[in-house]
Design a protein around this motif. Structure first.
Motif, PDB file in Angstrom:
ATOM      1  N   GLU A   1     -16.941  45.810  -4.550  1.00 56.17           N
ATOM      2  CA  GLU A   1     -16.174  46.703  -5.175  1.00 56.17           C
ATOM      3  C   GLU A   1     -15.804  47.992  -4.392  1.00 56.17           C
ATOM      4  O   GLU A   1     -14.624  48.646  -4.634  1.00 56.17           O
ATOM      5  CB  GLU A   1     -16.789  47.100  -6.479  1.00 56.17           C
ATOM      6  CG  GLU A   1     -17.009  46.009  -7.630  1.00 56.17           C
ATOM      7  CD  GLU A   1     -17.862  45.104  -7.308  1.00 56.17           C
ATOM      8  OE1 GLU A   1     -18.885  45.257  -6.576  1.00 56.17           O
ATOM      9  OE2 GLU A   1     -18.455  43.828  -8.102  1.00 56.17           O
ATOM     10  N   VAL A   2     -16.783  48.370  -3.675  1.00 57.69           N
ATOM     11  CA  VAL A   2     -16.616  49.542  -3.036  1.00 57.69           C
ATOM     12  C   VAL A   2     -15.518  49.253  -1.912  1.00 57.69           C
ATOM     13  O   VAL A   2     -14.622  50.017  -1.491  1.00 57.69           O
ATOM     14  CB  VAL A   2     -17.820  49.949  -2.363  1.00 57.69           C
ATOM     15  CG1 VAL A   2     -17.976  51.239  -1.134  1.00 57.69           C
ATOM     16  CG2 VAL A   2     -18.910  50.464  -3.364  1.00 57.69           C
TER      17      VAL A   2
ATOM     18  N   ASP B   1      -9.773  61.333  13.547  1.00 59.18           N
ATOM     19  CA  ASP B   1      -9.790  61.517  12.160  1.00 59.18           C
ATOM     20  C   ASP B   1     -10.616  60.717  11.257  1.00 59.18           C
ATOM     21  O   ASP B   1     -10.477  59.472  10.834  1.00 59.18           O
ATOM     22  CB  ASP B   1      -8.340  61.201  11.751  1.00 59.18           C
ATOM     23  CG  ASP B   1      -7.934  61.340  10.459  1.00 59.18           C
ATOM     24  OD1 ASP B   1      -8.489  62.348   9.479  1.00 59.18           O
ATOM     25  OD2 ASP B   1      -7.321  60.551   9.657  1.00 59.18           O
ATOM     26  N   LYS B   2     -11.815  61.375  11.274  1.00 56.15           N
ATOM     27  CA  LYS B   2     -12.966  60.699  10.481  1.00 56.15           C
ATOM     28  C   LYS B   2     -13.060  61.313   9.222  1.00 56.15           C
ATOM     29  O   LYS B   2     -13.081  62.672   9.248  1.00 56.15           O
ATOM     30  CB  LYS B   2     -14.152  60.588  11.357  1.00 56.15           C
ATOM     31  CG  LYS B   2     -14.130  59.642  12.552  1.00 56.15           C
ATOM     32  CD  LYS B   2     -15.382  59.607  13.313  1.00 56.15           C
ATOM     33  CE  LYS B   2     -15.306  58.747  14.311  1.00 56.15           C
ATOM     34  NZ  LYS B   2     -16.417  58.522  15.243  1.00 56.15           N
ATOM     35  N   ARG B   3     -13.561  60.846   8.201  1.00 58.41           N
ATOM     36  CA  ARG B   3     -13.712  61.255   6.740  1.00 58.41           C
ATOM     37  C   ARG B   3     -14.744  60.580   5.922  1.00 58.41           C
ATOM     38  O   ARG B   3     -15.014  59.387   6.300  1.00 58.41           O
ATOM     39  CB  ARG B   3     -12.316  61.569   6.163  1.00 58.41           C
ATOM     40  CG  ARG B   3     -11.785  60.217   5.749  1.00 58.41           C
ATOM     41  CD  ARG B   3     -10.695  60.811   4.749  1.00 58.41           C
ATOM     42  NE  ARG B   3      -9.584  61.076   5.649  1.00 58.41           N
ATOM     43  CZ  ARG B   3      -8.372  61.283   5.232  1.00 58.41           C
ATOM     44  NH1 ARG B   3      -8.081  61.503   4.121  1.00 58.41           N
ATOM     45  NH2 ARG B   3      -7.499  61.801   6.018  1.00 58.41           N
ATOM     46  N   PHE B   4     -15.163  61.251   5.098  1.00 61.69           N
ATOM     47  CA  PHE B   4     -16.354  60.615   4.230  1.00 61.69           C
ATOM     48  C   PHE B   4     -15.634  60.461   2.855  1.00 61.69           C
ATOM     49  O   PHE B   4     -15.094  60.946   2.327  1.00 61.69           O
ATOM     50  CB  PHE B   4     -17.505  61.280   4.023  1.00 61.69           C
ATOM     51  CG  PHE B   4     -18.342  61.422   5.425  1.00 61.69           C
ATOM     52  CD1 PHE B   4     -19.398  60.373   6.006  1.00 61.69           C
ATOM     53  CD2 PHE B   4     -18.173  62.462   6.163  1.00 61.69           C
ATOM     54  CE1 PHE B   4     -19.868  60.365   6.683  1.00 61.69           C
ATOM     55  CE2 PHE B   4     -18.972  62.456   7.395  1.00 61.69           C
ATOM     56  CZ  PHE B   4     -20.041  61.697   7.754  1.00 61.69           C
ATOM     57  N   VAL B   5     -15.909  59.360   2.219  1.00 63.26           N
ATOM     58  CA  VAL B   5     -15.563  58.538   1.068  1.00 63.26           C
ATOM     59  C   VAL B   5     -16.691  58.373   0.227  1.00 63.26           C
ATOM     60  O   VAL B   5     -17.800  57.738   0.786  1.00 63.26           O
ATOM     61  CB  VAL B   5     -14.725  57.448   0.950  1.00 63.26           C
ATOM     62  CG1 VAL B   5     -14.239  57.194  -0.382  1.00 63.26           C
ATOM     63  CG2 VAL B   5     -13.444  57.920   1.766  1.00 63.26           C
ATOM     64  N   PHE B   6     -16.910  58.892  -1.129  1.00 62.84           N
ATOM     65  CA  PHE B   6     -17.985  58.803  -1.976  1.00 62.84           C
ATOM     66  C   PHE B   6     -17.625  57.866  -3.110  1.00 62.84           C
ATOM     67  O   PHE B   6     -16.692  58.130  -3.761  1.00 62.84           O
ATOM     68  CB  PHE B   6     -18.565  60.103  -2.301  1.00 62.84           C
ATOM     69  CG  PHE B   6     -19.077  60.952  -1.480  1.00 62.84           C
ATOM     70  CD1 PHE B   6     -20.385  60.983  -0.832  1.00 62.84           C
ATOM     71  CD2 PHE B   6     -18.391  62.103  -0.657  1.00 62.84           C
ATOM     72  CE1 PHE B   6     -20.796  61.890   0.225  1.00 62.84           C
ATOM     73  CE2 PHE B   6     -18.820  62.799   0.163  1.00 62.84           C
ATOM     74  CZ  PHE B   6     -20.213  62.619   0.538  1.00 62.84           C
ATOM     75  N   THR B   7     -18.401  56.814  -3.190  1.00 65.92           N
ATOM     76  CA  THR B   7     -18.173  55.885  -4.535  1.00 65.92           C
ATOM     77  C   THR B   7     -19.615  55.596  -5.010  1.00 65.92           C
ATOM     78  O   THR B   7     -20.597  55.779  -4.505  1.00 65.92           O
ATOM     79  CB  THR B   7     -17.633  54.605  -3.947  1.00 65.92           C
ATOM     80  OG1 THR B   7     -18.618  53.750  -3.416  1.00 65.92           O
ATOM     81  CG2 THR B   7     -16.312  54.800  -3.214  1.00 65.92           C
ATOM     82  N   ASP B   8     -19.688  55.079  -6.351  1.00 62.84           N
ATOM     83  CA  ASP B   8     -20.937  54.509  -7.022  1.00 62.84           C
ATOM     84  C   ASP B   8     -20.787  53.176  -6.616  1.00 62.84           C
ATOM     85  O   ASP B   8     -19.721  52.576  -5.817  1.00 62.84           O
ATOM     86  CB  ASP B   8     -20.825  54.787  -8.242  1.00 62.84           C
ATOM     87  CG  ASP B   8     -19.656  54.364  -9.074  1.00 62.84           C
ATOM     88  OD1 ASP B   8     -18.731  53.448  -8.497  1.00 62.84           O
ATOM     89  OD2 ASP B   8     -19.818  54.565 -10.395  1.00 62.84           O
ATOM     90  N   SER B   9     -21.609  52.137  -7.230  1.00 58.72           N
ATOM     91  CA  SER B   9     -21.771  50.667  -6.866  1.00 58.72           C
ATOM     92  C   SER B   9     -20.770  49.891  -7.456  1.00 58.72           C
ATOM     93  O   SER B   9     -20.206  48.892  -7.174  1.00 58.72           O
ATOM     94  CB  SER B   9     -23.050  50.196  -7.351  1.00 58.72           C
ATOM     95  OG  SER B   9     -23.301  50.556  -8.846  1.00 58.72           O
ATOM     96  N   LYS B  10     -19.749  50.640  -8.526  1.00 58.92           N
ATOM     97  CA  LYS B  10     -18.904  49.831  -9.027  1.00 58.92           C
ATOM     98  C   LYS B  10     -17.533  50.215  -8.213  1.00 58.92           C
ATOM     99  O   LYS B  10     -16.285  49.759  -8.670  1.00 58.92           O
ATOM    100  CB  LYS B  10     -18.757  50.282 -10.556  1.00 58.92           C
ATOM    101  CG  LYS B  10     -19.863  49.625 -11.321  1.00 58.92           C
ATOM    102  CD  LYS B  10     -19.779  50.223 -12.791  1.00 58.92           C
ATOM    103  CE  LYS B  10     -21.104  49.853 -13.394  1.00 58.92           C
ATOM    104  NZ  LYS B  10     -21.172  50.333 -14.894  1.00 58.92           N
TER     105      LYS B  10
END
Length: 101
Positions: free
Chosen positions: A49-50, A85-94
């Motif tokens: 899902e991620v 161009d590096k960036r961070f993405v935050f998600t949960d387990s879903k």
């Protein structure tokens, strides 16, 4: 003549001593380590899902690194266009994205 040479040596010696003292500087370096509770994991360990959310939201991006915390929240480093161009993405387990955890 001896006094002239001796006084010249003393004057030059004192000039070099002052110049050396001015050159030696003490550098203070403060290092800040930000601990956010995320531990690095392999990209293969990311839930499907991620991965699907990141591919849908950032088409053509490359997954660089992945991190997880104790609450199963993921921080994924992606590279969208080039090496710079590096960036961070935050998600949960879903796969639900957030600004930051």
């Amino acid at each position: 003549m001896k006094k002239l040479i001796l006084s010249a040596v003393i004057v030059l010696g004192s000039l070099f001593m002052n110049a050396e003292a001015a050159i030696s500087k003490k550098s203070d370096l403060n290092v800040v380590i930000f601990q956010d509770g995320f531990k690095e994991i392999k990209i293969d360990a990311l839930p499907v899902e991620v991965k699907a959310t990141i591919e849908k939201s950032y088409p053509g991006s490359k997954l660089v690194k992945a991190y997880v915390n104790s609450k199963k929240q993921y921080k994924v480093e992606i590279n969208s266009t080039g090496d710079d161009d590096k960036r961070f993405v935050f998600t949960d387990s879903k796969g639900v994205m957030a600004e930051k955890y």
